[in-house]
Structures are given as C-alpha cells and as structure tokens.
Write a protein that holds these residues in place. Structure first.
Motif, PDB file in Angstrom:
ATOM      1  N   ASN A 122       0.837  -1.192   0.000  1.00 56.43           N
ATOM      2  CA  ASN A 122       0.000   0.000   0.000  1.00 56.43           C
ATOM      3  C   ASN A 122       0.877   1.249   0.000  1.00 56.43           C
ATOM      4  O   ASN A 122       1.697   1.445   0.907  1.00 56.43           O
ATOM      5  N   THR A 123       0.666   2.098  -1.004  1.00 57.47           N
ATOM      6  CA  THR A 123       1.527   3.279  -1.136  1.00 57.47           C
ATOM      7  C   THR A 123       1.103   4.419  -0.222  1.00 57.47           C
ATOM      8  O   THR A 123       1.907   5.303   0.066  1.00 57.47           O
ATOM      9  N   ASN A 124      -0.158   4.445   0.245  1.00 57.12           N
ATOM     10  CA  ASN A 124      -0.559   5.524   1.154  1.00 57.12           C
ATOM     11  C   ASN A 124       0.259   5.478   2.436  1.00 57.12           C
ATOM     12  O   ASN A 124       0.608   6.513   3.001  1.00 57.12           O
ATOM     13  N   THR A 125       0.538   4.259   2.902  1.00 57.23           N
ATOM     14  CA  THR A 125       1.154   4.090   4.219  1.00 57.23           C
ATOM     15  C   THR A 125       2.528   3.434   4.162  1.00 57.23           C
ATOM     16  O   THR A 125       3.171   3.285   5.198  1.00 57.23           O
ATOM     17  N   GLY A 126       2.971   3.010   2.968  1.00 63.01           N
ATOM     18  CA  GLY A 126       4.239   2.303   2.890  1.00 63.01           C
ATOM     19  C   GLY A 126       4.200   0.951   3.586  1.00 63.01           C
ATOM     20  O   GLY A 126       5.217   0.491   4.111  1.00 63.01           O
ATOM     21  N   GLN A 127       3.054   0.311   3.588  1.00 58.86           N
ATOM     22  CA  GLN A 127       2.859  -0.939   4.335  1.00 58.86           C
ATOM     23  C   GLN A 127       2.744  -2.123   3.378  1.00 58.86           C
ATOM     24  O   GLN A 127       1.920  -2.101   2.463  1.00 58.86           O
ATOM     25  N   ARG A 128       3.563  -3.152   3.618  1.00 57.60           N
ATOM     26  CA  ARG A 128       3.389  -4.424   2.914  1.00 57.60           C
ATOM     27  C   ARG A 128       2.287  -5.211   3.594  1.00 57.60           C
ATOM     28  O   ARG A 128       2.251  -5.310   4.821  1.00 57.60           O
ATOM     29  N   PRO A 165       4.688  -4.313  11.192  1.00 57.07           N
ATOM     30  CA  PRO A 165       3.820  -3.132  11.327  1.00 57.07           C
ATOM     31  C   PRO A 165       4.271  -2.129  12.378  1.00 57.07           C
ATOM     32  O   PRO A 165       3.677  -1.064  12.497  1.00 57.07           O
ATOM     33  N   ALA A 166       5.333  -2.457  13.126  1.00 57.87           N
ATOM     34  CA  ALA A 166       5.683  -1.607  14.269  1.00 57.87           C
ATOM     35  C   ALA A 166       6.373  -0.317  13.839  1.00 57.87           C
ATOM     36  O   ALA A 166       7.254  -0.322  12.988  1.00 57.87           O
ATOM     37  N   GLY A 167       5.942   0.786  14.455  1.00 57.09           N
ATOM     38  CA  GLY A 167       6.667   2.042  14.326  1.00 57.09           C
ATOM     39  C   GLY A 167       6.566   2.735  12.981  1.00 57.09           C
ATOM     40  O   GLY A 167       7.360   3.636  12.686  1.00 57.09           O
ATOM     41  N   LYS A 168       5.602   2.379  12.152  1.00 58.15           N
ATOM     42  CA  LYS A 168       5.526   2.970  10.815  1.00 58.15           C
ATOM     43  C   LYS A 168       5.275   4.479  10.858  1.00 58.15           C
ATOM     44  O   LYS A 168       5.681   5.219   9.970  1.00 58.15           O
ATOM     45  N   THR A 170       5.652   6.537  14.000  1.00 61.26           N
ATOM     46  CA  THR A 170       6.489   7.259  14.973  1.00 61.26           C
ATOM     47  C   THR A 170       7.930   6.764  14.999  1.00 61.26           C
ATOM     48  O   THR A 170       8.774   7.360  15.663  1.00 61.26           O
ATOM     49  N   GLY A 171       8.192   5.629  14.315  1.00 58.43           N
ATOM     50  CA  GLY A 171       9.543   5.082  14.315  1.00 58.43           C
ATOM     51  C   GLY A 171       9.780   4.030  15.390  1.00 58.43           C
ATOM     52  O   GLY A 171      10.776   3.310  15.347  1.00 58.43           O
ATOM     53  N   ARG A 172       8.847   3.911  16.368  1.00 64.87           N
ATOM     54  CA  ARG A 172       9.043   2.943  17.448  1.00 64.87           C
ATOM     55  C   ARG A 172       7.737   2.225  17.785  1.00 64.87           C
ATOM     56  O   ARG A 172       6.666   2.841  17.744  1.00 64.87           O
ATOM     57  N   LEU A 173       7.831   0.953  18.167  1.00 62.05           N
ATOM     58  CA  LEU A 173       6.644   0.230  18.617  1.00 62.05           C
ATOM     59  C   LEU A 173       6.031   0.923  19.825  1.00 62.05           C
ATOM     60  O   LEU A 173       4.818   1.129  19.892  1.00 62.05           O
ATOM     61  N   LEU A 174       6.875   1.280  20.799  1.00 59.30           N
ATOM     62  CA  LEU A 174       6.408   1.998  21.986  1.00 59.30           C
ATOM     63  C   LEU A 174       7.005   3.404  21.918  1.00 59.30           C
ATOM     64  O   LEU A 174       8.154   3.622  22.321  1.00 59.30           O
ATOM     65  N   PRO A 175       6.271   4.342  21.393  1.00 60.72           N
ATOM     66  CA  PRO A 175       6.830   5.675  21.075  1.00 60.72           C
ATOM     67  C   PRO A 175       7.405   6.394  22.287  1.00 60.72           C
ATOM     68  O   PRO A 175       8.326   7.197  22.149  1.00 60.72           O
ATOM     69  N   THR A 176       6.871   6.122  23.489  1.00 61.46           N
ATOM     70  CA  THR A 176       7.417   6.783  24.678  1.00 61.46           C
ATOM     71  C   THR A 176       8.509   5.943  25.326  1.00 61.46           C
ATOM     72  O   THR A 176       9.096   6.351  26.324  1.00 61.46           O
ATOM     73  N   GLY A 177       8.753   4.757  24.760  1.00 62.37           N
ATOM     74  CA  GLY A 177       9.730   3.862  25.365  1.00 62.37           C
ATOM     75  C   GLY A 177       9.165   3.059  26.519  1.00 62.37           C
ATOM     76  O   GLY A 177       9.847   2.226  27.109  1.00 62.37           O
ATOM     77  N   GLN A 178       7.890   3.288  26.851  1.00 67.10           N
ATOM     78  CA  GLN A 178       7.273   2.607  27.985  1.00 67.10           C
ATOM     79  C   GLN A 178       6.010   1.882  27.546  1.00 67.10           C
ATOM     80  O   GLN A 178       5.283   2.358  26.665  1.00 67.10           O
ATOM     81  N   ILE A 195       0.965   2.757  21.702  1.00 65.38           N
ATOM     82  CA  ILE A 195       1.654   1.800  20.842  1.00 65.38           C
ATOM     83  C   ILE A 195       1.477   2.203  19.380  1.00 65.38           C
ATOM     84  O   ILE A 195       0.467   2.823  19.019  1.00 65.38           O
ATOM     85  N   ASP A 196       2.449   1.868  18.534  1.00 67.00           N
ATOM     86  CA  ASP A 196       2.386   2.197  17.103  1.00 67.00           C
ATOM     87  C   ASP A 196       2.617   0.910  16.317  1.00 67.00           C
ATOM     88  O   ASP A 196       3.746   0.470  16.130  1.00 67.00           O
ATOM     89  N   ALA A 197       1.514   0.283  15.892  1.00 65.43           N
ATOM     90  CA  ALA A 197       1.603  -0.962  15.127  1.00 65.43           C
ATOM     91  C   ALA A 197       0.351  -1.048  14.258  1.00 65.43           C
ATOM     92  O   ALA A 197      -0.754  -1.157  14.780  1.00 65.43           O
ATOM     93  N   GLY A 198       0.529  -0.972  12.941  1.00 68.20           N
ATOM     94  CA  GLY A 198      -0.641  -0.866  12.060  1.00 68.20           C
ATOM     95  C   GLY A 198      -1.083   0.578  11.998  1.00 68.20           C
ATOM     96  O   GLY A 198      -1.159   1.182  10.934  1.00 68.20           O
TER      97      GLY A 198
END
Lengths: 365, 365
Positions: A122-128, A165-168, A170-178, A195-198
């Motif tokens: 998907n080109t909108n999100t850069g997701q395979r 799907p993680a971090g697409k 924010t760059g990180r699965l857990l954007p705050t590190g927690q 969390i940032d996944a999907g």
C-alpha cells in the motif's frame, strides 16, 4: 469516455477497483476523475457510482509491479461526497482485501492448490500486506462460506497480514519507550498504553473509565457521556507520542483510541471497544486490530495484562498465535506471527466481487 | 451466476435496469433475485449493488414487446433494504426515464433526426408513457446539457408524457363530480380540489392553511406544525374519492396532497408544495406533477383559479401548453397536450447511463 472498473465488497466496505493504466488512459488525474465518477459533490451521489456514505465512497487504484517480490501495488482513495476531493492520507484495511481478490480473479497471480498468497504493497502508508486466499484445488470455491461481523452475506476468505507493522508512523513500537504511561486530563490521571503498530493507538483499561462492571455489549452506549474526555485523552496521547505539538493540533483519525477489558465469556480472549472519528466503532478497524493484537503480545501493556493467556499460551506448530477479540458487532480473530523473518500481524476478512463494469462519463467531465 | 445489467440515473433516482430474459435465465424469480443482488436485508446493502436509500434501491425490468404500437414494456421494482422483499405496488416516474434512454442506447428503437419518440408501457400502473429524447442528427449528443432540480450533474433530456392519465385509479378525472369540495377536519371546513390524473391527489389553496403571506421557499418549514391536520385531510379525501371506506383505511402513498398558491415571481405560473409519505417533498413527484398540471388546465379547480393565465393563454402552435411550477428545489416545467387523440400530460426530466455491468451472485443465492 468509458472506464473499466470492478466493484468489490471488501470486509465491511464497498470499493470501486481500477487499474492505473485505465485511469491514465482517460487523460484525467484521479483527483478530478474519481469524484466525478462517484457523483460528487452531492450528498446523495445520485449521478455516480458512489454510495453516499464513508464506507461506500471508496476506490482502489492497482498497479502490476515490476518488482519480483510483489504482486500488487495499490493506492487507496477516500472519495469525498459533499466535496469533490480525494483524501489519500490513509489506507483502508477493508478495501485492502479487494487488491488480493482482484489479483486472484484477474490472473495477476498463479493460483496455488490450497491457499494462494498475494503479496501487496500500500503506497498511502508504505505498508506491505500479505494476503492469503483459500483456493482449494487451484481455484476459488464456487460456494461462499466465510462470514465476518458487519456483513449479512458470505464471501471469499481473505487473510490480511501486515508485515513488520511496528513504528511505521512514529519510528518505534512503543513511542514513549514505555509499555504504560499516565495521561492527565482535567487534573485526573488516566493509565494508558501507547503503541504504534498498524496505526498509532492509545489503549486504556475498562476499569479506568468505570466500565469494568458494565456488560461489554453496553460499552458503546456507556461511553456516550465520556466521548469528550476520551477525545482529550486521544489528543494528549498524540502529543506524548510526538505526533502533534499540542492537543489542538492532533489529527482526527489517528492515534486511534480503544478501551480494553478482560474476557467474561469463553469465546473471547479480550473485550475491546474502538472509537473512530469520535464515535464508537461498530466492530473493529483493521489497523486498530493490528495495534491491539500487537499490544496483547507485548509484555507490560494493558492489553497484554488483560488478555487471556496472551503470553502463557503455547505457540501453534506453525508459529502463528491467534487472539479472539470481542467487538460490539461480534467476535474477530486476529493473528500474530513471529515465525518468519518479519513479524506479521493481521486478521481474516471476507471479500466478494459484485460487478465488472464499464463506467461512463462525458468527455469533458 | 452472472447477470447483465445497466445502471442508469433517471431524474433524481438511480435504477438498475435488467432485461426480463436475463432475469429468467438465472432460474430465480425477481422477488428472490433482486433483494440478493441489492445486498438486502442490510441497512447498508454492503454486499450488493443497492444504495441503501429509497431513491437508490430501485430496479427496472424491461421487455421488448410484440405489439407494434409499443417499444418498451417495463415493470418497476422498489427493492426493500432492511427486508429482502420487492414492492411492485407503484411506478416511479424518475426511473421511467431509464426505459426510454435504454431503448435509445441499446438499439430498441430507430433514432430520429431530431427527437426520438419511445413508446413505453408501465405494467405496475397500466400507464402508457410517451418518452421524447433529443437525438440531433440521429444520435445522442456527446455533450450533456440538460439540468433538473435535485441533481448536480447534467444528463440527456427525457420528456415523459403520461397518455390519457385521467381516472386511472377512481375511474373519473373528478372523482366526486365536482371541481371543488369542502372537507371537514375537527369541525373546520377546508376547501379542496380532488382530482385523479397520474395519481389521485388533493390540492388545497395556500390561503386555506395560512400560507398566503408566507414566502414559498418557507412553506416546507411552515407546514411542520400542521402535518397531522394535512394527513387527516388526505385521508378524508381518500374517503371522498371512494378510495377508502374510512380515514384509517386510506393508503399512505395515495392520494397525494399538495398546497397551491398564485405565482409571486415572473418565472413561475403556480407555487406548489407536495407532501410525500407524510413529509414535505423537496421537489415534485412526477405523478404529482401530472395531477397538478391537469388540474391547472381544468376550469373550476383551485390550481386553475390560482395559476397564471392557465386558460386565457393562447395554445402554442403545436397544441402543447406549458406550466411553470415553483417547487422547493426550483422550477419545473410541465406540459399539457390535447392536440392528439389522447390527452398527454408530463414533464421533462434528465437521465444518464452510469455503467454497463455484469453482476455476480453465488449460484445458490
């Protein structure tokens, strides 16, 4: 002007599916062409093929890729109804299934004897997104038997797997590190998992908003009086995840917000209510399903703490773990697959081709 | 199962148009087939081609007749949305235009050099409808330029003429034998015209419901508090016209009710507000337009008394008289043609083919 297109019900959406070369052949760009095809601007879309609702004013543009490791590249278009504009800002999980089914039905992939795998991007999100469609004996079954909540009629099963799907966003699965944080709204602290996944998402336990004793089927009604607080929480989460500089600048679509609670029936592993554009979602946006599933398999998060056996359960022989989510519309089964090189998280949907069409427009639009 | 169909916007409706032989070839009757094609029962019709609203859940079944004096026989189907049923009880004027355009676009008639006449017959109502479609130089114009209120986009002009529309329901143009009557509601007498042309209808002067001093554009809002009284009037009219034995037994769709007043702008001959299913209609149902036009050219009726020059105006050279109706959505021009053997009353609409399609269903429905 004549434009070939197929109309496919994907999940709980209806999508008009075009090949990019057919769009290009019109001499018009999709930003001009699609609203006119759909009948916009008109709240009834009476002079076009749009369905006058957000879930039925959607298009997909497919490209057959040069790359050996992809079968379909697709771009999702949310076609405006009252305004003749196209929003390219996000993907639609439901419509994503139409790319897989289209490839299977139109010879873009060779059909396997059991399950045909369609590799989409998907080109909108850069997701395979890896799609798995049952093709027993090397063909699509004539009888449709797969059901999902939110559609009355059956379709072909389409398994959607979001690759890595993680971090697409924010760059990180857990954007705050927690895995857990506390967000302050009006002087009150709310415990959340960010969390940032999907998609980026914020999950809070049902007990934090006095829903622990409320039957899951009543959550949609019960959150009515607290929608303002929940949107403030969502906006605060956007700031905490680095997606907005202030709550007022947070986007309306993301981060998504969900309420999670422990299962109270044998047929579910986790009770969930997602909010979408400020209102309770009747079922589950697919990207939200990816987020809550990834969280449920990530130790320390609230979905992990509340889900049944999320980590103690043994991994299936094929390495795929399943999660049964209770949503307002019914149960949805998602999967979490760490067996390959990349993590793949997703869910099974259904899709059905409704029509193969030639669409007409005046040459001058 | 594959079923050929065309999707045509007719007036302010969208209609799926089938040939009867294609329906028959499926082995299913239209009462079973059409709801499944449309995606019913489902308030969103997400697994079918329906548009999830009354004006977009409509089908037409066309038959090429043996008779020399007809070009198209058609049956109109209002396809249920929440219920998988078809209502065959009435015709739809808007969808009627799709029969004419279909005949022109699919070679059912030979195209004339100026205006092609398509002779159609609706089986729901036993009504002949003569359709006139401009075909300059013997072909449909490539550029669409005809507009009607209620659609944003242009279409092909389709003139709909209802042949001999008087008395189709009650047997008489003036069912009570009088051009004016008084109906009693709650001890108060209301002056009305009861007429049966296109559809049975009751018309009352704006002054009788205190609308004489209210701007026409505000009538839709102004009738809000009196909708109960107006429905009681409509039901009393049903009894007076012999259509019901008691007000409680009156049908909901007919008789139609309209409020008429003298024109207050140069571009109209009569101000009208029609009610449809208990609510103000945004424009004008076509059968209601036939009724009010016939009344306007019938001496003694209220529409005749209130319309500009309805009888004093000279008849045009071709024998066709026009009436310019002000409706909430804008102006509509109707015609009244006594020049031939039969009276023909009607209005110009527009239509546009949206798609030529193959629709898919599982063999077992």
């Amino acid at each position: 002007m004549e434009i070939p297109a197929q109309w496919i019900r994907g999940g709980t959406s209806k999508c008009w599916v075009f090949e990019d070369s057919d769009i290009a052949a019109t001499g018009h760009g999709p930003d001009d062409l699609l609203p006119r095809i759909f009948g916009s601007p008109d709240h009834r879309q009476i002079d076009g093929v749009g369905g006058a609702s957000s879930t039925t004013s959607k298009a997909m543009i497919l490209t057959k890729p040069q790359e050996d490791d992809l079968d379909v590249i697709f771009r999702f278009a949310q076609v405006g109804i009252e305004e003749p504009v196209v929003d390219w800002g996000s993907n639609c999980g439901n419509c994503s299934t139409t790319a897989g089914l289209y490839a299977v039905e139109n010879g873009w992939v060779e059909l396997a004897q059991d399950v045909t795998v369609v590799r989409t991007y998907n080109t909108n999100t850069g997701q395979r997104i890896i799609q798995r469609i049952p093709t027993p004996g090397g063909s699509l079954p004539a009888a449709l038997q797969a059901h999902i909540p939110g559609t009355v009629h059956p379709g072909h099963e389409v398994g959607l797997g979001f690759v890595d799907p993680a971090g697409k966003t924010t760059g990180r699965l857990l954007p705050t590190g927690q895995a857990r944080s506390t967000l302050q709204i009006d002087g009150r602290g709310f415990p959340v998992t960010l969390i940032d996944a999907g998609a980026p998402a914020v999950f809070l336990p049902a007990a934090a908003v006095e829903l622990a004793e409320v039957a899951h089927k009543d959550w949609s009604d019960a959150v009515g009086p607290m929608l303002g607080t929940l949107d403030a929480l969502r906006r605060a989460a956007a700031v905490a995840m680095g997606m907005a500089e202030s709550p007022g600048q947070a986007e309306r679509a993301v981060p998504k917000l969900g309420i999670v609670g422990p299962p109270r029936h044998e047929d579910a592993d986790l009770e969930v209510l997602m909010l979408s554009m400020g209102a309770p979602h009747p079922a589950m946006p697919i990207t939200g399903g990816v987020a809550v599933t990834t969280a449920a398999f990530t130790p320390g998060t609230f979905p992990h703490e509340l889900a049944r056996d999320a980590t103690s359960g043994s991994v299936a022989p094929d390495g795929v773990r399943k999660l049964r989510l209770a949503t307002p519309a019914g149960g949805i089964v998602t999967f979490f697959d760490e067996s390959g090189t990349d993590l793949v998280v997703g869910a099974d949907r259904t899709a059905r081709r409704l029509a193969t069409s030639t669409l007409y427009l005046p040459d001058s639009l």
